[in-house]
Design a protein around this motif. Structure first.
Motif, PDB file in Angstrom:
ATOM      1  N   GLY A 177      -0.454   8.298  10.869  1.00  0.00           N
ATOM      2  CA  GLY A 177      -1.403   7.198  11.016  1.00  0.00           C
ATOM      3  C   GLY A 177      -1.490   6.401   9.735  1.00  0.00           C
ATOM      4  O   GLY A 177      -0.752   6.640   8.774  1.00  0.00           O
ATOM      5  N   ARG A 178      -2.413   5.424   9.747  1.00  0.00           N
ATOM      6  CA  ARG A 178      -2.604   4.538   8.601  1.00  0.00           C
ATOM      7  C   ARG A 178      -4.066   4.530   8.197  1.00  0.00           C
ATOM      8  O   ARG A 178      -4.952   4.571   9.057  1.00  0.00           O
ATOM      9  CB  ARG A 178      -2.208   3.095   8.957  1.00  0.00           C
ATOM     10  CG  ARG A 178      -0.746   2.880   9.194  1.00  0.00           C
ATOM     11  CD  ARG A 178      -0.448   1.437   9.641  1.00  0.00           C
ATOM     12  NE  ARG A 178      -0.934   0.452   8.695  1.00  0.00           N
ATOM     13  CZ  ARG A 178      -1.891  -0.450   8.965  1.00  0.00           C
ATOM     14  NH1 ARG A 178      -2.463  -0.495  10.142  1.00  0.00           N
ATOM     15  NH2 ARG A 178      -2.266  -1.318   8.049  1.00  0.00           N
ATOM     16  N   LEU A 179      -4.287   4.445   6.893  1.00  0.00           N
ATOM     17  CA  LEU A 179      -5.626   4.273   6.351  1.00  0.00           C
ATOM     18  C   LEU A 179      -5.647   2.933   5.630  1.00  0.00           C
ATOM     19  O   LEU A 179      -4.788   2.669   4.779  1.00  0.00           O
ATOM     20  CB  LEU A 179      -5.962   5.399   5.371  1.00  0.00           C
ATOM     21  CG  LEU A 179      -7.314   5.289   4.649  1.00  0.00           C
ATOM     22  CD1 LEU A 179      -8.473   5.386   5.640  1.00  0.00           C
ATOM     23  CD2 LEU A 179      -7.423   6.377   3.579  1.00  0.00           C
ATOM     24  N   VAL A 180      -6.603   2.077   5.993  1.00  0.00           N
ATOM     25  CA  VAL A 180      -6.728   0.759   5.370  1.00  0.00           C
ATOM     26  C   VAL A 180      -8.052   0.719   4.622  1.00  0.00           C
ATOM     27  O   VAL A 180      -9.111   1.012   5.190  1.00  0.00           O
ATOM     28  CB  VAL A 180      -6.675  -0.370   6.427  1.00  0.00           C
ATOM     29  CG1 VAL A 180      -6.784  -1.733   5.744  1.00  0.00           C
ATOM     30  CG2 VAL A 180      -5.395  -0.274   7.252  1.00  0.00           C
ATOM     31  N   LEU A 181      -7.968   0.354   3.344  1.00  0.00           N
ATOM     32  CA  LEU A 181      -9.139   0.293   2.479  1.00  0.00           C
ATOM     33  C   LEU A 181      -9.424  -1.146   2.098  1.00  0.00           C
ATOM     34  O   LEU A 181      -8.509  -1.914   1.814  1.00  0.00           O
ATOM     35  CB  LEU A 181      -8.911   1.105   1.207  1.00  0.00           C
ATOM     36  CG  LEU A 181      -8.470   2.553   1.378  1.00  0.00           C
ATOM     37  CD1 LEU A 181      -8.121   3.161   0.032  1.00  0.00           C
ATOM     38  CD2 LEU A 181      -9.540   3.368   2.082  1.00  0.00           C
TER      39      LEU A 181
END
Length: 198
Positions: free
Chosen positions: A51-55
């Motif tokens: 998955g992806r984590l966007v900050l």
């Protein structure tokens, strides 16, 4: 608290892909535990999670933001949006996210949670009293675990949810916000009350 109608109007469920995306719609500061989220996500990825984590950097504490960037730099699954974003770009990002993380140490109820839910991103919240109103349509961190373990567990559990469940939870969050925090409904109700008084 009312929601800017642009967040409901800008919703587009088809911009979410199959790959799970978690978005932190809070600025990078110690209060919002951004480093803990990054560290837990890296453990999740190291253990085979996908998955992806966007900050969102936002109005960050500069020293803390530099520490977040250093912590995230060796993980290609983490994207950091530097500085501020306009409302249109924020809505685009939220429309791509499956989950919106808000896990501060202490906090008041925030419009950022409503904005995310309006775009269909399921709120992931710490078990705080100030979040009581929206807990029914959110995923709440497990209090029985230490904080980092509860974040790792959340990433694993939310990544494993069937897509149909994610779609249903997304629709519930969006409906809840639309029904309870609609700017348009408030204005119509206010106008009706003024008419009654007149």
């Amino acid at each position: 608290m009312l929601l800017d109608p642009r967040f409901l109007d800008g919703f587009a469920i088809d911009s979410r892909g199959q790959e799970r995306t978690w978005f932190v719609n809070r600025r990078m500061t110690e209060l919002y535990c951004t480093i803990s989220v990054v560290q837990a996500f890296k453990v999740f990825v190291d253990e085979g999670g996908v998955g992806r984590l966007v900050l969102l950097e936002g109005d960050a504490d500069r020293d803390y933001a530099a520490r977040v960037r250093a912590e995230a730099e060796d993980c290609s699954n983490i994207e950091i949006i530097r500085g501020f974003v306009d409302q249109k770009k924020l809505i685009e990002q939220l429309n791509r996210a499956h989950f919106a993380i808000s896990v501060p140490k202490t906090d008041q109820f925030s419009s950022s949670i409503l904005e995310a839910a309006a775009c269909g991103a399921i709120p992931v919240l710490r078990n705080l009293e100030s979040y009581e109103r929206i807990k029914g349509v959110s995923i709440i961190l497990n209090d029985s675990l230490d904080f980092e373990s509860s974040l790792i567990s959340m990433f694993k559990e939310t990544s494993a949810l069937p897509y149909s469940d994610v779609e249903a939870l997304s629709a519930d969050a969006r409906s809840f916000v639309s029904d309870k925090f609609s700017h348009t409904d408030f204005l119509e109700s206010y106008a009706d009350h003024i008419d009654e008084i007149a």
